[in-house]
Design a protein around this motif. Structure first.
Motif, PDB file in Angstrom:
ATOM      1  N   GLU A 100      34.159  10.308  20.269  1.00  0.00           N
ATOM      2  CA  GLU A 100      34.788  10.775  21.516  1.00  0.00           C
ATOM      3  C   GLU A 100      34.388   9.907  22.714  1.00  0.00           C
ATOM      4  N   ASN A 101      33.498   8.971  22.503  1.00  0.00           N
ATOM      5  CA  ASN A 101      32.932   8.177  23.605  1.00  0.00           C
ATOM      6  C   ASN A 101      32.454   9.098  24.728  1.00  0.00           C
ATOM      7  N   SER A 102      31.575  10.011  24.376  1.00  0.00           N
ATOM      8  CA  SER A 102      31.165  11.069  25.299  1.00  0.00           C
ATOM      9  C   SER A 102      30.383  10.553  26.495  1.00  0.00           C
ATOM     10  N   GLY A 103      30.538  11.275  27.581  1.00  0.00           N
ATOM     11  CA  GLY A 103      29.752  11.019  28.780  1.00  0.00           C
ATOM     12  C   GLY A 103      28.594  11.993  28.825  1.00  0.00           C
ATOM     13  N   GLY A 104      28.067  12.202  30.013  1.00  0.00           N
ATOM     14  CA  GLY A 104      26.952  13.128  30.145  1.00  0.00           C
ATOM     15  C   GLY A 104      26.609  13.292  31.600  1.00  0.00           C
ATOM     16  N   LEU A 105      25.384  13.743  31.860  1.00  0.00           N
ATOM     17  CA  LEU A 105      24.985  14.009  33.237  1.00  0.00           C
ATOM     18  C   LEU A 105      24.433  12.767  33.936  1.00  0.00           C
ATOM     19  N   ARG A 106      24.244  11.697  33.169  1.00  0.00           N
ATOM     20  CA  ARG A 106      23.637  10.503  33.765  1.00  0.00           C
ATOM     21  C   ARG A 106      24.582   9.317  33.789  1.00  0.00           C
ATOM     22  N   GLY A 107      25.872   9.584  33.609  1.00  0.00           N
ATOM     23  CA  GLY A 107      26.844   8.504  33.462  1.00  0.00           C
ATOM     24  C   GLY A 107      26.882   7.552  34.656  1.00  0.00           C
ATOM     25  N   LEU A 108      26.700   8.106  35.838  1.00  0.00           N
ATOM     26  CA  LEU A 108      26.822   7.323  37.063  1.00  0.00           C
ATOM     27  C   LEU A 108      25.953   6.073  37.028  1.00  0.00           C
ATOM     28  N   LYS A 109      24.702   6.241  36.637  1.00  0.00           N
ATOM     29  CA  LYS A 109      23.789   5.101  36.636  1.00  0.00           C
ATOM     30  C   LYS A 109      23.721   4.424  35.268  1.00  0.00           C
ATOM     31  N   THR A 142      14.505  15.496  41.495  1.00  0.00           N
ATOM     32  CA  THR A 142      15.702  16.310  41.362  1.00  0.00           C
ATOM     33  C   THR A 142      15.897  17.149  42.616  1.00  0.00           C
ATOM     34  N   MET A 143      17.122  17.158  43.113  1.00  0.00           N
ATOM     35  CA  MET A 143      17.398  17.913  44.338  1.00  0.00           C
ATOM     36  C   MET A 143      18.628  18.785  44.165  1.00  0.00           C
ATOM     37  N   LEU A 144      18.664  19.867  44.927  1.00  0.00           N
ATOM     38  CA  LEU A 144      19.803  20.765  44.867  1.00  0.00           C
ATOM     39  C   LEU A 144      20.341  20.972  46.281  1.00  0.00           C
ATOM     40  N   ALA A 145      21.567  20.483  46.532  1.00  0.00           N
ATOM     41  CA  ALA A 145      22.164  20.633  47.863  1.00  0.00           C
ATOM     42  C   ALA A 145      23.170  21.772  47.840  1.00  0.00           C
ATOM     43  N   THR A 146      23.167  22.559  48.897  1.00  0.00           N
ATOM     44  CA  THR A 146      24.019  23.742  48.988  1.00  0.00           C
ATOM     45  C   THR A 146      25.091  23.516  50.057  1.00  0.00           C
ATOM     46  N   TYR A 147      26.315  23.949  49.774  1.00  0.00           N
ATOM     47  CA  TYR A 147      27.419  23.716  50.718  1.00  0.00           C
ATOM     48  C   TYR A 147      28.200  24.992  50.995  1.00  0.00           C
ATOM     49  N   ILE A 190      22.731   4.322  43.787  1.00  0.00           N
ATOM     50  CA  ILE A 190      23.244   4.803  42.503  1.00  0.00           C
ATOM     51  C   ILE A 190      22.231   5.795  41.910  1.00  0.00           C
ATOM     52  N   PRO A 191      22.382   7.055  42.230  1.00  0.00           N
ATOM     53  CA  PRO A 191      21.502   8.055  41.626  1.00  0.00           C
ATOM     54  C   PRO A 191      21.850   8.193  40.149  1.00  0.00           C
ATOM     55  N   CYS A 192      20.985   8.816  39.335  1.00  0.00           N
ATOM     56  CA  CYS A 192      21.394   8.940  37.929  1.00  0.00           C
ATOM     57  C   CYS A 192      22.306  10.139  37.736  1.00  0.00           C
ATOM     58  N   THR A 193      22.179  11.154  38.589  1.00  0.00           N
ATOM     59  CA  THR A 193      22.993  12.347  38.395  1.00  0.00           C
ATOM     60  C   THR A 193      23.531  12.878  39.713  1.00  0.00           C
ATOM     61  N   GLU A 203      20.001  13.698  41.201  1.00  0.00           N
ATOM     62  CA  GLU A 203      18.765  13.206  40.615  1.00  0.00           C
ATOM     63  C   GLU A 203      18.671  11.705  40.809  1.00  0.00           C
ATOM     64  N   ALA A 204      17.492  11.247  41.256  1.00  0.00           N
ATOM     65  CA  ALA A 204      17.247   9.816  41.366  1.00  0.00           C
ATOM     66  C   ALA A 204      16.137   9.500  40.378  1.00  0.00           C
ATOM     67  N   ASP A 205      16.200   8.363  39.699  1.00  0.00           N
ATOM     68  CA  ASP A 205      15.081   7.991  38.837  1.00  0.00           C
ATOM     69  C   ASP A 205      14.835   6.489  38.915  1.00  0.00           C
ATOM     70  N   GLY A 206      13.654   6.069  38.470  1.00  0.00           N
ATOM     71  CA  GLY A 206      13.313   4.648  38.496  1.00  0.00           C
ATOM     72  C   GLY A 206      11.873   4.459  38.918  1.00  0.00           C
ATOM     73  N   HIS A 207      11.600   3.371  39.604  1.00  0.00           N
ATOM     74  CA  HIS A 207      10.256   3.092  40.111  1.00  0.00           C
ATOM     75  C   HIS A 207       9.897   4.137  41.176  1.00  0.00           C
ATOM     76  N   PRO A 208       8.646   4.658  41.141  1.00  0.00           N
ATOM     77  CA  PRO A 208       8.293   5.753  42.048  1.00  0.00           C
ATOM     78  C   PRO A 208       8.660   5.497  43.517  1.00  0.00           C
ATOM     79  N   ALA A 209       8.362   4.296  44.005  1.00  0.00           N
ATOM     80  CA  ALA A 209       8.629   4.032  45.423  1.00  0.00           C
ATOM     81  C   ALA A 209      10.131   4.044  45.691  1.00  0.00           C
ATOM     82  N   ALA A 210      10.883   3.421  44.782  1.00  0.00           N
ATOM     83  CA  ALA A 210      12.331   3.377  44.954  1.00  0.00           C
ATOM     84  C   ALA A 210      12.920   4.791  44.904  1.00  0.00           C
ATOM     85  N   VAL A 211      12.365   5.616  44.015  1.00  0.00           N
ATOM     86  CA  VAL A 211      12.863   6.981  43.872  1.00  0.00           C
ATOM     87  C   VAL A 211      12.658   7.765  45.164  1.00  0.00           C
TER      88      VAL A 211
END
Ligand code: FAD
Ligand code: SF4
Ligand code: SF4
Lengths: 457, 462
Positions: free
Chosen positions: A145-154, A220-225, A244-247, A278-286
């Motif tokens: 199915e060439n599936s995606g997921g929650l981290r497709g962006l990055k 990981t962050m949760l924004a409310t609108y 480019i966040p991962c999620t 969600e952002a991931d990577g090197h601690p300072a960059a995150v």
């Protein structure tokens, strides 16, 4: 019937050939609403040789073969055509090799996605594609199915991690495609043809996957609108700011309330929408990225942005998000989910359009999705017994597809065409493209025995 | 070369028509969207990877039965008895599927249509479900007989002389599973009304259970000790009936209703009225999950419906109750003689964690005990294979699950396994004998009571 079962029993043990009425009913569906079929037999294969023998036999006798992983597909891909043989791959689940030097893992197609992720994690690596169904979907199903997921962006999608595969072709012959090299231009990239082919071109039996180093830090962050389109604006703004966040996962009010009913993790029930970031990577960059994302979210109108306290809380949020589709089933008897995808710059328009369509046709729609990928899942919460409403659902669905296409988007971002999206495919891709697909199919499966009637007729 | 005959549409479905499933609200059956998220949590699917042995497959079969596409066939019936009823699927299901309800109605249909009936099955079921478990005096009499059999050493003699081989095969397999029977029953150990020294914080009804009463009456005494230590007045009706969960889960819905009515009556007799109780308590996870559903069970009985609603509103699992009440800190340390903490691990009974969603409270209570160190058990909520009478009806799957559980227990290196359900205790104790483990199986109330008392024993040799 005895013939078919007897014949197959010549090369597969009888206890793995299921043909009782009860068994056939239990393999009559996948994760898609309102699609059913009845196979003539379901065969639990355990080796490539068995797959070859079965496909060869079916080819000789012109019997349709429907490959099946865990049956979580959302477009009817593994729903049997009447009288077919279902080739079920869940018992072909050996992990063959973990190569830490080349960062690859080699598995049989029936291995569960989450297992690959766990094994990688155990040695400090990451297998990024994480579809919502990862605890039960098979890798074979993901590739088909060439599936995606929650981290497709990055990190991209399943295709970006397939380095090689063993495929049983429609005549039962076997090919190996790809290798462990990061570069390889020896001829056509044939493996890519099988990725996303939905079981219509060959049965993928073994898969060589790429792994990446696990990022050192994650936030990981949760924004409310209080407005849905403000969440869409946030996504466009984050990407425009070259982050480019991962999620970036979106849930509207109906969806987040259903998820909260199930998971009870304290989501803000009166928000119109939430964005899981969600952002991931090197601690300072995150740290840096996360701070910027919070700022952008607030500028775009987020009423609140919470930061997950620890890894446990982050995992709880992501796990809860994965249940969104199933949790929406709490609302009404029938749950029909769509998979429209648009370029990310068009997200705000798309979200507004979905809201408008729902109001105009008096329909209840819960929307969630991989917003960072421009991939939304507007989900109709309806009742198949209410024919008048079902007619309106169909009209609304078509309008959403047409609008997505007019924005330069597609009718399906990750669930595939299968049976469910088949009627909409010609308009989405055009005659020329469809014609090329049909030529390819005819070349690889001249008798049309592999998953017939899926994608196109 | 012949061309194979392809069988479609389906072959005939030789079986009987359903009643219960057919009457079940369409919404309950349609709730499942066949997404498959429950599959990895189902022990029978995990072991076989066959869809029919999965929650999704079973629901699909039940739906087909309800809608008339499948009769109540023998294969369907066997499938519904291969299911453990562990309810892990209910916890996993985001869509809120009420598996318990479907499963009980399906077994109801199976028993009503008699598709599984064989002479010996009917005889044993009749004897146990209709005969013994509906008659508290008979159950106790048999218990007494078994106690004497075991206490006299006759059991060892019989085993040694291989006399057991003369018994029918089912009984042979059962015999080593049989738990040690207690010398006293709850009624001998607990007064009908026990009152704390100071003014009571709460007045509670105490349910003694049937398996608990036969094999772990000391756990009931321990529970009352804990309640008294927490300032509760405890009302314990005499000669209590089985709660009916065995019947409900095994297709005897009418008997289950009858048991429910008798329990409500008995509690009212001893307590004055249900109004006079702050809570009705059970220390058996399997019972609790059923006791909380008396309201559904009796909703079509005009004489009892209202009282059943009141009943269900008051039923609490003991752990749940103590945490809400605010527990008095236990006093004595249970540390090992060398001063090292007593390592305790916690196994979750299915009907506590999946049936009643009680997972945190027992752990919180254990952590409060001085000198106890709680070590987590891997797969703590994976069924141990006890599952009511499953260990008798499906010994093979049951023993696989037990082996998996015992292996996980061994990995913790704990010296005590705490768990809140007598069915699990019987199974786990059998596991210790079978797998040569010297870990102690104890109810959290027993550990708490030891800490309050400052000694192991309650009224008698423990
Ligand atoms: C709750 C839920 C959440 C989901 N979330 C996501 C998500 O986030 N992203 C996403 O992309 N999808 C998602 N899905 C859809 C689905 O899980 C994926 O499409 C998944 O890859 C299907 O895997 P499967 O093993 O269940 O395959 P199946 O459903 O059994 O099969 C899918 C298709 O692949 C074919 N196939 C299976 N195995 C093979 C093989 N070895 N060789 C050739 N063909 C094969 C089948 O014939 C069928 O056409 C979700 C589904 C659910 C129910
Ligand atoms: S029971 Fe729930 S989790 Fe399982 S398939 Fe049905 S909807 Fe999905
Ligand atoms: S109750 Fe347990 S065994 Fe039965 S379907 Fe649910 S998870 Fe599986």
């Amino acid at each position: 019937m005895p013939h078919l079962v007897q014949d197959i029993a010549a090369f597969i043990p009888l206890d793995r050939i299921l043909h009782s009425r009860e068994d056939l009913l239990a393999y009559g569906y996948d994760g898609t609403a309102a699609l059913h079929g009845v196979a003539a037999a379901v065969v639990m294969v355990q080796t490539t040789a068995e797959v070859q023998a079965l496909v060869k036999y079916c080819a000789e006798h012109g019997i349709a073969v429907v490959g099946r992983g865990s049956g979580t597909g959302l477009s009817g891909g593994s729903v049997p055509s009447n009288g077919c043989v279902v080739l079920c791959l869940t018992q072909m689940d050996k992990v063959l090799e973990l190569d830490e030097k080349n960062l690859t893992i080699f598995v049989e197609c029936g291995v569960i996605t989450a297992k690959v992720a766990e094994i990688a994690d155990g040695v400090g690596l990451l297998y990024p594609p994480d579809p919502g169904s990862m605890r039960i979907s098979t890798i074979g199903g993901n590739v088909a199915e060439n599936s995606g997921g929650l981290r497709g962006l990055k990190y991209g999608i399943t295709r970006d991690y397939v380095m090689g595969m063993e495929v049983v072709l429609a005549d039962g012959s076997l090919v190996w495609l790809g290798n462990k090299c990061v570069k390889d231009v020896a001829g056509y990239s044939m493996k890519d043809i099988f990725i996303g082919s939905e079981g219509t071109l060959g049965i993928i039996t073994k898969i060589l996957l790429k792994l990446v180093p696990r990022p050192q830090a994650k936030k990981t962050m949760l924004a409310t609108y209080s407005r849905m389109d403000a969440a869409a604006e946030t996504v466009s703004a984050i990407i425009a700011a070259k982050i480019i966040p991962c999620t970036l996962e979106f849930l509207d009010k109906i969806t987040l309330n259903c998820v909260e009913d199930y998971a009870k993790i304290g989501l803000p029930r009166d928000a119109e929408a939430i964005l899981l970031m969600e952002a991931d990577g090197h601690p300072a960059a995150v740290e840096d990225q996360a701070a910027k994302m919070v700022e952008i979210a607030k500028q775009c109108g987020a009423t609140d942005v919470q930061i997950a306290r620890d890894a446990d809380e982050a995992t709880r949020l992501a796990s809860a998000r994965r249940t969104a589709f199933s949790a929406l089933a709490r609302v009404s008897p029938t749950t029909i989910l769509e998979d429209a995808t648009v370029p990310r710059s068009e997200l705000t328009k798309m979200i507004r359009f979905v809201q408008e369509v729902g109001a105009r046709h008096r329909l209840k729609i819960g929307t969630f999705g991989h917003m960072g990928d421009g991939n939304l899942h507007p989900t109709f919460l309806t009742d198949e017994k209410n024919l008048d409403e079902m007619t309106r659902v169909e009209i609304a669905m078509k309008e959403i597809f047409d609008f997505a296409i007019s924005l330069g988007g597609t009718i399906t971002g990750e669930h595939g065409v299968g049976l469910a999206k088949k009627p909409f495919l010609p308009a989405a891709i055009g005659e020329a493209s469809l014609g090329l697909m049909k030529k390819l199919k005819a070349a690889l499966d001249p008798k049309g025995i592999l998953n017939p009637g899926k994608i196109f007729d | 070369m012949h061309s194979p005959t392809i069988e479609s549409p389906l072959p005939p479905s030789p079986g009987a028509k359903p009643i219960y499933l057919k009457d079940l609200d369409f919404g309950v059956l349609a709730q499942c969207i066949h997404c498959g998220l429950c599959l990895p949590t189902c022990p029978t699917y995990d072991d076989t990877k066959l869809e029919r042995h999965s929650p999704r497959g079973r629901i699909q079969l039940m739906k087909n039965v309800a809608e008339g596409r499948l009769d109540v066939t023998k294969t369907f019936a066997e499938e519904m008895y291969f299911c453990l009823g562990c309810l892990a699927c209910e916890t996993a299901c985001p869509a809120g599927v009420d598996y318990t309800r479907m499963f009980e109605e399906a077994r109801g249909d199976i028993e009503r249509t008699g598709v599984l009936n064989t002479e010996s099955r009917s005889w044993i079921r009749g004897l146990l479900l209709r005969g013994v478990f509906t008659r508290p005096w008979l159950l106790r009499l048999i218990g007494r007989g078994m106690y004497l059999y075991q206490a006299s050493g006759a059991d060892r003699l019989v085993r040694k002389l291989a006399l057991i081989r003369l018994a029918p095969k089912n009984l042979q397999e059962l015999e080593p599973l049989a738990p040690r029977i207690r010398p006293d029953f709850s009624d001998d150990l607990i007064g009908e009304i026990e009152t704390p020294a100071a003014k009571a914080r709460a007045r509670v009804g105490m349910l003694t259970g049937c398996v608990q009463d036969l094999t772990y009456s000391h756990v009931n005494r321990d529970t009352v000790d804990v309640l008294i230590a927490n300032g509760c007045e405890v009302v314990t009706p005499r000669m209590q009936h089985c709660c009916g969960s065995l019947h409900g889960h095994n297709g005897e819905i009418e008997i289950a209703k009858d048991m429910a009515r008798r329990n409500i009556d008995a509690m009212e007799r001893s307590a004055g009225s249900l109004d006079d109780l702050d809570a009705i308590l059970t220390n058996a996870g399997g019972c609790g999950s059923h006791l909380k559903h008396y309201d559904h069970l009796l909703d079509d009985d005009p004489r009892y419906a209202a009282r059943a609603v009141q009943w269900s509103a008051k039923v609490r699992d003991i752990h749940e109750f103590l945490v809400t009440l605010g527990i008095v800190k236990p006093t004595h340390s249970l540390a090992e003689p060398d001063g090292k903490p007593l390592e305790v691990t916690y196994h979750e009974s299915c009907h506590l964690c999946h049936g009643q969603k009680i997972t945190k409270q027992p752990r919180d209570l254990l952590k409060l005990i001085p000198g106890v160190k709680l070590v987590e058990l891997a797969e703590s909520s994976w069924c141990c294979g006890s599952a009511g009478v499953y260990n008798i009806t499906q010994p093979e799957m049951s023993m696989k699950l037990l082996a998996r559980k015992m292996a996980n227990i061994a990995k913790t290196k704990a010296s005590v396994v705490a768990n809140g359900n007598p069915g699990c205790s019987v199974q786990l104790e059998f596991g210790t004998r079978k797998h040569g483990s010297d870990v102690e199986i104890a109810h959290p109330m027993t550990l708490l009571a030891r800490s309050y008392r400052g000694k192991r024993q309650c009224g008698f040799q423990n």
